[in-house]
Design a protein around this motif. Structure first.
Motif, PDB file in Angstrom:
ATOM      1  N   LYS A 116       0.882  -1.251  -0.066  1.00 28.29           N
ATOM      2  CA  LYS A 116       0.072   0.168   0.111  1.00 28.29           C
ATOM      3  C   LYS A 116       0.820   1.083  -0.056  1.00 28.29           C
ATOM      4  N   LYS A 125       1.858   4.187  -3.489  1.00 30.72           N
ATOM      5  CA  LYS A 125       1.965   5.810  -3.642  1.00 30.72           C
ATOM      6  C   LYS A 125       3.113   6.311  -4.391  1.00 30.72           C
ATOM      7  N   HIS A 126       4.239   5.673  -4.305  1.00 31.60           N
ATOM      8  CA  HIS A 126       5.422   6.034  -4.999  1.00 31.60           C
ATOM      9  C   HIS A 126       5.630   5.870  -6.624  1.00 31.60           C
ATOM     10  N   SER A 170       7.147  11.371  -6.323  1.00 33.76           N
ATOM     11  CA  SER A 170       6.810  11.678  -4.808  1.00 33.76           C
ATOM     12  C   SER A 170       8.019  11.688  -3.910  1.00 33.76           C
TER      13      SER A 170
END
Length: 206
Positions: free
Chosen positions: A28, A32-33, A69
């Motif tokens: 998870k 995001k990256h 990110s």
């Protein structure tokens, strides 16, 4: 290097996340990256052949950094505006500096890029190492200041003193020791150098 601390960190991490970075909870965070997508994009945009169009490469450098990110939101617009204000020749030099870093004389490219960014106080570790990190994810490292300082101190890395001004000498030594450490841990902790450094960051921040 303090190998006992590294192995203890490995043990503790795998107790919490038995599948390493494939563990659902870590997956998870990793999602995001978007590292796999960024790797694929960079390997397409910055192949050696792509540098026949250096102005386009310079534009793509800004696009990739803006989407990362791992780079500070504060630094992204400043870099974009600085490169936009460069002369045609300066933007070509910026692109060719990356070409040298990826495909030629890495030290020369590193130093040229630093010289081009220094007047705007943008010669920063993150802005200079993020694209090589994506392009060659098992060979290059992303130098994040807080992580680098923490890793050097906690794991007692030898002959390394972090300084905010990027230097190729430090980069070589830091990269070498990160890769040496990576070889000592379970495969699930090292799908790429960015993930491995993330593991080290989590260890040193606890």
């Amino acid at each position: 290097m303090n190998k006992l601390r590294l192995k203890a960190a490995e043990r503790d991490f795998l107790l919490q996340f038995p599948q390493g970075f494939a563990d659902p909870e870590m997956a998870k965070i990793a999602k995001k990256h978007r590292v796999p997508q960024m790797i694929e994009q960079c390997q397409g945009l910055f192949s050696e052949e792509s540098f026949s169009k250096p102005q386009l490469v310079a534009e793509n450098m800004i696009k990739v950094i803006s989407r990362s990110s791992m780079v500070s939101l504060f630094e992204k617009p400043k870099l974009r505006d600085w490169v936009k204000g460069m002369t045609h020749d300066e933007r070509e030099s910026y692109a060719y500096a990356l070409k040298d870093m990826l495909h030629g004389d890495q030290e020369y490219g590193f130093n040229i890029m630093g010289d081009l960014l220094r007047p705007a106080r943008l010669a920063k570790w993150s802005l200079m190492t993020i694209i090589p990190n994506y392009y060659a994810p098992l060979d290059e490292v992303f130098v994040k200041p807080t992580t680098a300082k923490g890793v050097i101190k906690y794991f007692e890395l030898k002959d390394l003193e972090y300084k905010p001004t990027p230097s190729y000498e430090f980069y070589l030594k830091y990269r070498s020791q990160i890769i040496e450490m990576r070889a000592l841990v379970d495969d699930s902790l090292k799908p790429n150098n960015a993930a491995f450094c993330g593991f080290l960051m989590m260890t040193t921040s606890q």
